[in-house]
Design a protein around this motif. Sequence first.
Motif, PDB file in Angstrom:
ATOM      1  N   GLN A 123       0.831  -1.200   0.000  1.00 30.43           N
ATOM      2  CA  GLN A 123       0.000   0.000   0.000  1.00 30.43           C
ATOM      3  C   GLN A 123       0.869   1.256   0.000  1.00 30.43           C
ATOM      4  O   GLN A 123       2.082   1.190   0.144  1.00 30.43           O
ATOM      5  CB  GLN A 123      -0.925  -0.016   1.216  1.00 30.43           C
ATOM      6  CG  GLN A 123      -1.889  -1.194   1.229  1.00 30.43           C
ATOM      7  CD  GLN A 123      -2.738  -1.242   2.480  1.00 30.43           C
ATOM      8  OE1 GLN A 123      -2.421  -0.605   3.488  1.00 30.43           O
ATOM      9  NE2 GLN A 123      -3.810  -2.007   2.431  1.00 30.43           N
ATOM     10  N   ARG A 195     -13.086  -0.285   0.814  1.00 31.04           N
ATOM     11  CA  ARG A 195     -12.156  -0.787  -0.193  1.00 31.04           C
ATOM     12  C   ARG A 195     -12.595  -2.143  -0.732  1.00 31.04           C
ATOM     13  O   ARG A 195     -12.448  -2.435  -1.918  1.00 31.04           O
ATOM     14  CB  ARG A 195     -10.738  -0.871   0.385  1.00 31.04           C
ATOM     15  CG  ARG A 195     -10.094   0.484   0.624  1.00 31.04           C
ATOM     16  CD  ARG A 195      -8.586   0.349   0.815  1.00 31.04           C
ATOM     17  NE  ARG A 195      -8.270  -0.392   2.010  1.00 31.04           N
ATOM     18  CZ  ARG A 195      -7.932   0.156   3.171  1.00 31.04           C
ATOM     19  NH1 ARG A 195      -7.898   1.472   3.285  1.00 31.04           N
ATOM     20  NH2 ARG A 195      -7.624  -0.587   4.217  1.00 31.04           N
ATOM     21  N   ARG A 201      -7.365  -0.802  -3.823  1.00 35.12           N
ATOM     22  CA  ARG A 201      -6.306  -1.345  -2.975  1.00 35.12           C
ATOM     23  C   ARG A 201      -5.876  -0.415  -1.855  1.00 35.12           C
ATOM     24  O   ARG A 201      -5.483  -0.860  -0.791  1.00 35.12           O
ATOM     25  CB  ARG A 201      -5.080  -1.678  -3.831  1.00 35.12           C
ATOM     26  CG  ARG A 201      -5.304  -2.774  -4.851  1.00 35.12           C
ATOM     27  CD  ARG A 201      -4.080  -2.941  -5.720  1.00 35.12           C
ATOM     28  NE  ARG A 201      -3.784  -1.703  -6.452  1.00 35.12           N
ATOM     29  CZ  ARG A 201      -2.737  -1.532  -7.229  1.00 35.12           C
ATOM     30  NH1 ARG A 201      -1.847  -2.488  -7.364  1.00 35.12           N
ATOM     31  NH2 ARG A 201      -2.544  -0.398  -7.875  1.00 35.12           N
ATOM     32  N   ASP A 202      -5.926   0.901  -2.091  1.00 35.86           N
ATOM     33  CA  ASP A 202      -5.386   1.815  -1.104  1.00 35.86           C
ATOM     34  C   ASP A 202      -6.087   3.166  -1.176  1.00 35.86           C
ATOM     35  O   ASP A 202      -7.016   3.362  -1.957  1.00 35.86           O
ATOM     36  CB  ASP A 202      -3.875   1.992  -1.299  1.00 35.86           C
ATOM     37  CG  ASP A 202      -3.525   2.352  -2.744  1.00 35.86           C
ATOM     38  OD1 ASP A 202      -4.295   3.109  -3.361  1.00 35.86           O
ATOM     39  OD2 ASP A 202      -2.502   1.867  -3.245  1.00 35.86           O
ATOM     40  N   GLU A 205      -6.186   5.093  -4.705  1.00 29.46           N
ATOM     41  CA  GLU A 205      -7.235   4.646  -5.620  1.00 29.46           C
ATOM     42  C   GLU A 205      -8.611   5.094  -5.119  1.00 29.46           C
ATOM     43  O   GLU A 205      -9.488   5.440  -5.906  1.00 29.46           O
ATOM     44  CB  GLU A 205      -7.206   3.128  -5.766  1.00 29.46           C
ATOM     45  CG  GLU A 205      -6.027   2.616  -6.573  1.00 29.46           C
ATOM     46  CD  GLU A 205      -6.147   1.136  -6.893  1.00 29.46           C
ATOM     47  OE1 GLU A 205      -7.193   0.542  -6.540  1.00 29.46           O
ATOM     48  OE2 GLU A 205      -5.215   0.581  -7.480  1.00 29.46           O
TER      49      GLU A 205
END
Length: 237
Positions: A123, A195, A201-202, A205
């Motif tokens: 991440q 998420r 993913r993190d 995003e």
Amino acid sequence: MTIRVLICDLVPVIADGLKTLLEAVPDIDVVGTTPNGMEAIILVRTLQPDVVVTDLQLEAIPGLEVIRRLGSEENPPQVVVFTASDADQVVSDVLHAGASCLLGKDASAQELVTAIHAAAAGQTMLAPSIARRLVTWFREQPLPQEVVKFTEMTELTPREREVTKMVAQGMSTDEVARELIIGEATVRTHLYRVRTKLGVRDRAELVSLAYRTGLIHSAGRAHGNEREFAASRPRAS
């Protein structure tokens, strides 16, 4: 799983301090320290650390070049940059070089540990001041002509949408918790569920998706101005 960490810093007292700090964390194993960029590359090949914590000022070759070279290794480690400068050019250079996380040397011990865990998990984490500047820059870009339709966004609960907006505005986990009068663990749980539902993913995003889908437009711009945000470090929670 134990995270193997290599520390690279030109100043012995800082390297030793980081080593002492991180060795007290149960799931972190400091496999070595070095002030030398070339030696850092050699140690990565021999010790196989999961994460390299490095300053940008090193002997032999600078930290930026070390980051670039590590990216081409057969088993590249994740990189957490721990440096005194957060100038725009430094931020740009570090991110383009391939670092996962960027912290200032005023970061707390917990922020550093969190960044290492985030990097090991693939991440991204940025210092709050840097994240806020990036959000400000993002806001200044021309708005897309059309809002992207993303049906999964409708699956979020009102609280999840609220937390997502705050994170997209650059607020840290701690700031969201204080604003909503809930625990940091609860905020992290909300972000994990968001998420999972959205398939991101993190934080980076998540912020991008919030803007592209129009989620941030309803209350985010006013709320962000009220708090005088300059730009998280999308920042991993």
